[in-house]
Design a protein around this motif. Sequence first.
Motif: not given
Length: 226
Positions: A23-26, A129-130, A160-161
């Motif tokens: 999630s932090l990367i995306a 994306a999320n 996702h990313i």
Amino acid sequence: MAAAIGKVTSKGLSETIGEELVSLIANGVLKPGQRLNEVHLAESFGVSRGPLREAARELEGQGLVISRPRQGFYVADFTPRQIVDLYEVKGWIDQAIIHDVMTYLDRATCREILADIDSIVTTDKVSFANSLFAFRQRFVARLHNRILAAQALSMYRQFHIVTALIDVSDSEDRIARIVQTLRDFWQALAEGNSAHAWQVMQDDAAFWRKNVAPHFETNPTDITQK
């Protein structure tokens, strides 16, 4: 970065940390090529460095993180070659998903998944994306073959990313195309038409392989070698 990270308290610690890192990367908090600060991340998650390293190793196996001897873990930086390879793998997994759905899921369940597409948030790139990843997690959980489900989820983490990272001016059109493809795919499966579902995925992959990879281009020769 601390404000974007919440304490991890749920079971399956390394898996939960892995999802938080994805999630932090995306969301752009952790950038492609950035080193993972193990001390800071462990403190922010409220865990020791052991589970964090375990999660990083798991993400390394999925191609989302890389390790460097005596330097630690780094966020992977996607290349055109990786994008093309990712879509090739997606073709294999799509075929397996179609077989699994047609063999084990009834049409009513397919219609439920089709209706669930309406829950995908399309207001902005990161939210989309999320939300798209969450939708994919839900339908993967319904697959009969659990090994297939694990492989599909690993692949969807990478998408996702990619979906969040790509920087384009026509994001609304891209989002609309992805959602419509999902509708066409699950509509075909709900009707029991596996051939059409497979054609939808083939056409979609052909479009995105040409369209997405150049946005990650670092070496123009990478994408022409396949």
